[in-house]
Design an enzyme around this catalytic site. Sequence first.
Site, PDB file in Angstrom:
ATOM      1  N   PRO A 297       0.786  -1.215  -0.027  1.00 42.60           N
ATOM      2  CA  PRO A 297       0.047   0.081   0.112  1.00 42.60           C
ATOM      3  C   PRO A 297       0.873   1.066   0.014  1.00 42.60           C
ATOM      4  O   PRO A 297       0.488   2.540  -0.376  1.00 42.60           O
ATOM      5  CB  PRO A 297      -0.778  -0.024   1.277  1.00 42.60           C
ATOM      6  CG  PRO A 297      -0.166  -1.098   2.172  1.00 42.60           C
ATOM      7  CD  PRO A 297       0.549  -2.075   1.213  1.00 42.60           C
TER       8      PRO A 297
ATOM      9  N   GLU B 134       3.032  -6.650   8.591  1.00 42.36           N
ATOM     10  CA  GLU B 134       3.244  -5.345   8.212  1.00 42.36           C
ATOM     11  C   GLU B 134       4.311  -5.003   7.238  1.00 42.36           C
ATOM     12  O   GLU B 134       4.712  -3.845   7.115  1.00 42.36           O
ATOM     13  CB  GLU B 134       3.867  -4.516   9.806  1.00 42.36           C
ATOM     14  CG  GLU B 134       2.962  -4.787  10.780  1.00 42.36           C
ATOM     15  CD  GLU B 134       1.415  -3.917  10.491  1.00 42.36           C
ATOM     16  OE1 GLU B 134       1.532  -2.821  10.019  1.00 42.36           O
ATOM     17  OE2 GLU B 134       0.503  -4.777  10.863  1.00 42.36           O
TER      18      GLU B 134
ATOM     19  N   ARG C  36      -4.032 -10.096 -19.537  1.00 39.15           N
ATOM     20  CA  ARG C  36      -5.020 -10.014 -20.405  1.00 39.15           C
ATOM     21  C   ARG C  36      -4.653  -9.060 -21.859  1.00 39.15           C
ATOM     22  O   ARG C  36      -5.353  -8.791 -22.811  1.00 39.15           O
ATOM     23  CB  ARG C  36      -6.518  -9.379 -20.066  1.00 39.15           C
ATOM     24  CG  ARG C  36      -6.165  -8.005 -19.333  1.00 39.15           C
ATOM     25  CD  ARG C  36      -7.601  -7.453 -18.925  1.00 39.15           C
ATOM     26  NE  ARG C  36      -8.725  -7.342 -19.884  1.00 39.15           N
ATOM     27  CZ  ARG C  36      -8.781  -6.163 -20.340  1.00 39.15           C
ATOM     28  NH1 ARG C  36      -8.008  -5.208 -20.471  1.00 39.15           N
ATOM     29  NH2 ARG C  36      -9.927  -6.021 -21.437  1.00 39.15           N
TER      30      ARG C  36
ATOM     31  N   ASP D 278     -11.082  -0.273 -24.131  1.00 37.21           N
ATOM     32  CA  ASP D 278     -11.518  -0.234 -22.750  1.00 37.21           C
ATOM     33  C   ASP D 278     -11.367   1.212 -22.065  1.00 37.21           C
ATOM     34  O   ASP D 278     -10.845   2.081 -22.491  1.00 37.21           O
ATOM     35  CB  ASP D 278     -10.503  -0.922 -21.947  1.00 37.21           C
ATOM     36  CG  ASP D 278     -10.787  -2.393 -22.045  1.00 37.21           C
ATOM     37  OD1 ASP D 278     -11.796  -2.868 -22.310  1.00 37.21           O
ATOM     38  OD2 ASP D 278      -9.596  -3.062 -21.748  1.00 37.21           O
TER      39      ASP D 278
HETATM   40 CL1  6GU Z   1      -0.248  -3.863  -3.073  1.00 31.81          CL
HETATM   41  N1  6GU Z   1      -0.767  -4.469  -0.753  1.00 31.81           N
HETATM   42  C1  6GU Z   1      -1.660  -4.224   0.217  1.00 31.81           C
HETATM   43  N2  6GU Z   1      -1.330  -5.062   1.426  1.00 31.81           N
HETATM   44  N3  6GU Z   1      -2.606  -3.306   0.551  1.00 31.81           N
HETATM   45  C2  6GU Z   1      -2.841  -2.627  -0.563  1.00 31.81           C
HETATM   46  C3  6GU Z   1      -2.045  -2.694  -1.792  1.00 31.81           C
HETATM   47  C4  6GU Z   1      -1.212  -3.821  -1.779  1.00 31.81           C
HETATM   48  N4  6GU Z   1      -2.807  -1.834  -2.555  1.00 31.81           N
HETATM   49  C5  6GU Z   1      -3.389  -1.163  -2.017  1.00 31.81           C
HETATM   50  N5  6GU Z   1      -3.637  -1.636  -0.860  1.00 31.81           N
END
Ligand code: 6GU
Length: 261
Positions: free
Chosen positions: A88, A115, A157, A172
């Site tokens: 994230p 984590e 894809r 798309d």
């Molecule tokens: Cl790539 N990993 C995690 N754990 N949470 C996320 C993410 C990735 N992308 C958005 N939230």
Amino acid sequence: MRIDIITIFPDYFAPLELSLIGRARASGLLDIRLHDLRSWTHDRHNTVDDTPYGGGPGMVMKPEPWGEALDTVTAGADAVPRLVLPTPSGVPFTQQRADRLAGEPWLVFACGRYEGIDSRVAADAAQRMPVEELSIGDYVLAGGESATLVMVETITRLLPGVLGNAESAVQDSFASGSMARLVEGPVYTKPPVWRGLEVPPVLLSGNHGAVDRWRRDQALRRTARNRPDLLRDTPDGEFDRRDREVLTEVRGQSGTEPVAD
Ligand code: 6GU
């Protein structure tokens, strides 16, 4: 294309045996290899995590299993893969980035849990291969597995022969290029009347010019309502007179109707 996925949950990737991706794998177009991170542990409990230095909640993935995993998966090949670390904290995974990754011959995805992975794993890998940390959106998942599924589907894809209809990939919503990026409008199929609801008559008219214009009107309306950020990023020169009429009309309408068009 070859894709290696390292994870403590190889079973999470069963969907990659289905549908278009499953067929592409069976035909040899796609070589997807799953690896259980725990096979590179050496203790009785197959430990992959430990407490964070500096304190704080949760656990951090230990570097040693990851180091051995990446050494083994990347060994004995002439080529060097691109390593993707789903997190994230990464840079946004977009259609443009998917297009670029679809041009790579070999990708390795390292799925973190807890984590995250001890930061030295990325630093060490980066001495031998390109590494990118990617996030699929502004929310927090429990691990990188579902993000990896999203990225693998988005990338594969685009490969020639994976999608049934080669046209749809470029048409798309979010297909890259210099044209205005609009989300797609509504679609319809038979029957022409269903539960009293009619298909918009223009789609049955056989007038291709009118159909194209109607579709663009609908795409503009839906983009203005659902994704005004995309329109703000579009240069004024991309809109014709009719586009501006449609946008003025939709912007004058109060409130958003999430489903109705
Ligand atoms: Cl790539 N990993 C995690 N754990 N949470 C996320 C993410 C990735 N992308 C958005 N939230």
